[in-house]
Structures are given as C-alpha cells and as structure tokens.
Enzyme design. Structure first.
Site, PDB file in Angstrom:
ATOM      1  N   TRP A   1      57.691   6.403 -52.583  1.00  0.00           N
ATOM      2  CA  TRP A   1      56.244   6.436 -52.577  1.00  0.00           C
ATOM      3  C   TRP A   1      55.880   6.639 -51.041  1.00  0.00           C
ATOM      4  CZ3 TRP A   1      52.874   3.017 -50.020  1.00  0.00           C
ATOM      5  CH2 TRP A   1      51.417   3.639 -50.044  1.00  0.00           C
TER       6      TRP A   1
ATOM      7  N   GLU B   1      57.003   8.904 -56.794  1.00  0.00           N
ATOM      8  CA  GLU B   1      55.810   8.126 -57.184  1.00  0.00           C
ATOM      9  C   GLU B   1      54.349   8.679 -56.790  1.00  0.00           C
ATOM     10  OE1 GLU B   1      55.519   4.025 -56.147  1.00  0.00           O
ATOM     11  OE2 GLU B   1      53.675   3.714 -57.460  1.00  0.00           O
TER      12      GLU B   1
ATOM     13  N   LYS C   1      50.100   9.221 -56.655  1.00  0.00           N
ATOM     14  CA  LYS C   1      48.926   8.326 -56.612  1.00  0.00           C
ATOM     15  C   LYS C   1      47.625   9.403 -56.396  1.00  0.00           C
ATOM     16  CE  LYS C   1      47.540   4.301 -53.863  1.00  0.00           C
ATOM     17  NZ  LYS C   1      48.123   3.380 -53.223  1.00  0.00           N
TER      18      LYS C   1
ATOM     19  N   ASP D   1      52.740   4.864 -61.848  1.00  0.00           N
ATOM     20  CA  ASP D   1      52.139   3.549 -61.678  1.00  0.00           C
ATOM     21  C   ASP D   1      50.749   3.226 -62.358  1.00  0.00           C
ATOM     22  OD1 ASP D   1      50.534   1.357 -60.286  1.00  0.00           O
ATOM     23  OD2 ASP D   1      52.157   1.338 -58.934  1.00  0.00           O
TER      24      ASP D   1
ATOM     25  N   HIS E   1      47.681   4.007 -60.552  1.00  0.00           N
ATOM     26  CA  HIS E   1      47.414   4.882 -59.354  1.00  0.00           C
ATOM     27  C   HIS E   1      46.678   6.348 -60.159  1.00  0.00           C
ATOM     28  CE1 HIS E   1      51.017   4.096 -56.610  1.00  0.00           C
ATOM     29  NE2 HIS E   1      49.841   2.945 -56.744  1.00  0.00           N
TER      30      HIS E   1
ATOM     31  N   HIS F   1      55.853   1.710 -62.870  1.00  0.00           N
ATOM     32  CA  HIS F   1      55.420   0.583 -62.183  1.00  0.00           C
ATOM     33  C   HIS F   1      54.402  -0.197 -63.181  1.00  0.00           C
ATOM     34  CE1 HIS F   1      56.819   1.248 -57.801  1.00  0.00           C
ATOM     35  NE2 HIS F   1      57.902   1.263 -58.622  1.00  0.00           N
TER      36      HIS F   1
ATOM     37  N   ASP G   1      43.169   0.250 -57.066  1.00  0.00           N
ATOM     38  CA  ASP G   1      44.598   0.097 -57.170  1.00  0.00           C
ATOM     39  C   ASP G   1      44.794  -1.225 -56.523  1.00  0.00           C
ATOM     40  OD1 ASP G   1      47.099   0.267 -57.413  1.00  0.00           O
ATOM     41  OD2 ASP G   1      47.318   1.583 -55.383  1.00  0.00           O
TER      42      ASP G   1
ATOM     43  N   ASP H   1      46.420  -4.126 -57.572  1.00  0.00           N
ATOM     44  CA  ASP H   1      47.709  -4.539 -57.874  1.00  0.00           C
ATOM     45  C   ASP H   1      47.752  -6.075 -58.352  1.00  0.00           C
ATOM     46  OD1 ASP H   1      49.838  -2.354 -57.109  1.00  0.00           O
ATOM     47  OD2 ASP H   1      48.865  -2.376 -55.431  1.00  0.00           O
TER      48      ASP H   1
HETATM   49  C1  RNT Z   1      51.825   2.022 -53.557  1.00  0.00           C
HETATM   50  C2  RNT Z   1      52.661   1.993 -54.525  1.00  0.00           C
HETATM   51  C3  RNT Z   1      54.098   1.602 -54.232  1.00  0.00           C
HETATM   52  C4  RNT Z   1      54.087   0.445 -53.398  1.00  0.00           C
HETATM   53  C5  RNT Z   1      55.568  -0.676 -53.341  1.00  0.00           C
HETATM   54  C6  RNT Z   1      55.308  -1.353 -52.439  1.00  0.00           C
HETATM   55  O1  RNT Z   1      50.436   2.478 -53.977  1.00  0.00           O
HETATM   56  O2  RNT Z   1      52.355   1.696 -55.767  1.00  0.00           O
HETATM   57  O3  RNT Z   1      55.170   1.430 -55.143  1.00  0.00           O
HETATM   58  O4  RNT Z   1      53.045  -0.480 -54.026  1.00  0.00           O
HETATM   59  O5  RNT Z   1      56.605   0.410 -53.111  1.00  0.00           O
HETATM   60 ZN    ZN Z   2      53.905   1.562 -57.567  1.00  0.00          ZN
END
Ligand code: RNT
Ligand code: ZN
Length: 427
Positions: free
Chosen positions: A193, A234, A236, A267, A270, A294, A302, A304
């Site tokens: 990523w 990955e 986004k 993810d 994302h 993810h 985003d 988390d």
């Molecule tokens: C960031 C991505 C990525 C990170 C991690 C730390 O937007 O989601 O995966 O969160 O690799």
């Molecule tokens: Zn991620």
C-alpha cells in the site's frame, strides 16, 4: 488464566445442544461449521499494539495519509512489550491465527537502518516468535512515515531517486517475506500500500499511474515460490492530503492484479463511505488467484475504527461464505485505535470478525439458494430475517470452550488485570 464463575455459562453445554438441534432443523451442521471456523486464520496486525510507530531508530511521526487518534496509556514501546501484548491477546482469542508485520517493526539493534537496507536478519526474532506461537506471518513494506514520503509520493514519484528508494524497500520486503514463508512453512502474504496522491487536481494522472506500473513491474521481477510468498496490492479512493487523486485507485490495482495474476487487497475503509466491499468479492474472485481483505471500520472517513459486528462486516463474511470464496481469501485486520486498551481492541476486533464469519457459516445457504432458484423471493427474504434470531452466541461460547479461551466477557477481566499489573508500569 483466571476463570471467574459466570452463572450464565454453567448451563452452556445444554444450551449448545439445543442450539445445535435448532440448526439441524434448518439443515445446518454445527460441527462442520465449528471445524471451518477453527480452520480460518485471521491475520492480526501488529500495528494496533503501538499506534503504527514501529521500532526504527529515529522513527518519524506517523503521517502520509495515516492518522491515529487517542492517548490511552500502556502502548508497547519495544519489541518485547509488543510480543508480550500480542501473547496476551492471542491467549484470549479462540483459534489459530497469523501475525501481520510491517517493515518498520524489525529488530534494528539500536542502529539506524534505512528502509532500502532492511534484511531478513532484522526479522529473524519475529520469525522465531511466530514459530513458537505456531503462527504464520504476513508482511508489508512501509511506504510512509519517512523523509522520502514527505512529498506524498513514493513509487509514482517523478523523482527517480525517491522512486528507486521505495522500489528497493519493496524488493527488500519481498525477500524478507519469502524467508518468513519458507521458515514458517506457509506463504507470507505481502501487501503493498502506498499513500501516493494529490490534495488538488493533477494535470497528468496517467503519468503517475504509468510510473507506478513501472515501479511495480520492477519490484515484482524477482521470482519466489508461491509456497513462500504471495504478493498483494491495496487500493484506496482518497486519503488525508490525497482527496483529489489517489494513484493506486481500485480500477488501477484491479487491472494490475488481473494482469499480473496476483492477490488483490480490498480494505473495507477504502471506498466511498456508503460503498461496501462485500459486493466486490464475487465480482473479482474468478479473475484473480487470491483475495486479501483488510477488515476495518471507517466512520465517516477511513478512520480505521476497531472492527465490530456491524452490517458492513457481517455482509463481508456472508459474501465470503455465499460466494464460496473463503478458501481463496486471506483475512487480515486493519485498524488502529489509541483511545481504548490496545489489547482489548485486538480481542474485540479479531473476535468480531470471527463472530461475523460464524454467523455467516451458520446460515442455511442451500435452502436460501434453493428459494432463489425457484424464484421464491418471499421465502428467501423470510428466511434471511429468521436467520437473524438464531442462537449464534451459544455456538460461539462452545467454540471458546473447545479452544480453551474465556467465554462471554470473562476475557475483559484478564485484560483489566494485565492493564493493572503490566501496562500501568509503562512510560
Ligand atoms: C492505509 C492502508 C494500509 C495501512 C496499513 C498500516 O490506508 O489501509 O493497509 O493501514 O498498512
Ligand atoms: Zn488497509
């Protein structure tokens, strides 16, 4: 491990038997489900334990599109503390899982080792630890929190020096990952990523994407056995500071992963806030060798947040089961919350993912599909609704009992005790 008397649980066995019978009536074999659940590892992300700081000497503050909020005491400051915290979390989570490590978590022996210089020896301690825990390991190059990421561009940078630095970092990461896969006897999923993007409207989007493609092609030239390494990318939609343009968009990486026949990472945070990843699973699964998830929770952005059993997460696991995609999918977690006890965050998030999987496995998918094929959407909807009240909790408690971890909320007492005896002494 302290087991506290819990009056709710003493009749558990009887309640489990009743639950099992209820499921049998709708054609669900609970023993098969428990077996499948026990064979589905979740890749636990090391970065929940220390707010994505890592152990580099002279580490930079977190930035480049990533942000952690909260200042709950007790963060792990050393590799030993992180391992100790992970061990505590693992002892409270049923089943066998994996460790997901970022490149900034190496053991650099107190020296400054730049990202393009990292080596498998810096991770031998983690590999040994994984072996002792009977865990597989996954890996990630860390293309953020570094002077060479300050422009917001890494693998797509027009600056050749910067680009090459990150290419070398990703190559080094793949070598480390392959070593881990070899040592641990299970392929190491290695996910790239990058934060690359623009706050404002770019003049030439294609040039950035062409550079990213060339960098990835270069990174992926060295060949490794798929028994040791599985490469993932990955995407986004937007990030902090990359609101107008993200180089590695969904379409870019989906095309690239199909073209290269590599793993695509989705993810949950994302995409547009109203767009889930559940529907994407059956759309991509037949065109890529493997899928990486993810599992995360975005709240308005985003952000988390810790994974919970919300509709978005339930749908992801329902789709994995209904699309028969579990065997082609690696499940990873990606959240970092510094506002609550970090070990509790791991336990809540990991078990929430497992509980959503359990609930999905306990649904009568054959019966639901049969109604669908017959065009009986009335019965399909009625059965979907009925499923929501089935006794999933009784089966979960039985799973915890069989895996020798506390049931109900008993795990929390252990975390509180650990907070008192271990975490409170940390700086
Ligand atoms: C960031 C991505 C990525 C990170 C991690 C730390 O937007 O989601 O995966 O969160 O690799
Ligand atoms: Zn991620």
């Amino acid at each position: 491990m302290i087991f506290i008397y819990n009056p709710l649980i003493q009749f558990m066995s009887k309640e489990f038997d009743i639950a099992k019978e209820k499921y049998a009536c709708i054609g669900v074999d609970v023993e098969n489900v428990l077996d499948k659940l026990g064979k589905t590892p979740i890749s636990m992300h090391c970065w929940q334990g220390d707010d994505v700081r890592g152990f580099e000497t002279g580490a930079e503050d977190l930035g480049d599109g990533l942000a952690v909020t909260g200042n709950y005491p007790g963060r792990a400051n050393t590799i030993e503390e992180l391992k100790q915290d992970l061990e505590k979390a693992i002892s409270l989570i049923p089943g066998d899982h994996r460790l997901n490590l970022h490149a900034i978590y190496g053991d650099f022996g107190g020296k400054f080792v730049d990202r393009d210089q990292i080596d498998w020896k810096h991770f031998q301690g983690w590999m040994d630890w994984c072996k002792s825990q009977k865990m597989g390991m996954d890996f990630n190059p860390s293309c953020f929190s570094h002077a060479n990421a300050k422009s917001g561009l890494t693998l797509s940078s027009p600056d050749e020096g910067i680009r090459n630095f990150w290419i070398e970092h990703c190559k080094a990461s793949r070598r480390i990952a392959a070593k881990a896969g070899e040592q641990l006897g299970s392929p190491c999923v290695t996910n790239i990523w990058i934060p690359d993007g623009m706050k404002d409207i770019p003049a030439d989007r294609r040039a950035f994407r062409n550079r990213l493609k060339d960098s990835l092609d270069d990174i992926l030239t060295e060949e490794f056995s798929s028994e040791h390494l599985q490469d993932a990318v990955e995407c986004k939609l937007f990030g902090i500071g990359s609101e107008s343009f993200v180089v590695g968009s969904h379409e870019f990486y989906m095309g690239y992963a199909i073209h290269k026949q590599m793993t695509l990472c989705l993810d949950a945070g994302h995409f547009h806030p109203t767009e889930g990843i559940a529907d994407k699973i059956s759309s991509v699964i037949d065109y890529i060798p493997r899928l990486l998830l993810h599992v995360s929770r975005g709240v308005r952005w985003d952000s988390d947040h810790v994974v919970i059993q919300d509709d978005a997460t339930k749908s992801i696991f329902e789709e994995l089961v209904r699309s028969n995609a579990l065997d082609k999918t690696s499940i990873g977690l990606d959240f970092f919350d510094a506002s609550i006890n970090r070990i509790a965050a791991w336990v809540i998030g990991t078990t929430a993912a497992q509980k959503c999987l359990l609930a999905a496995l306990l649904q009568p998918s054959n019966e639901l599909s049969k109604f669908e094929l017959e065009g009986d959407y009335t019965s399909r909807l009625a059965l979907f609704e009925e499923c929501k009240l089935l006794p999933v909790g009784e089966v979960w408690n039985e799973f915890c009992l069989r895996k020798n971890v506390p049931q109900g909320m008993d795990w929390l007492k252990e975390v509180k005790e650990y907070e008192k005896t271990v975490l409170s002494g940390r700086s």
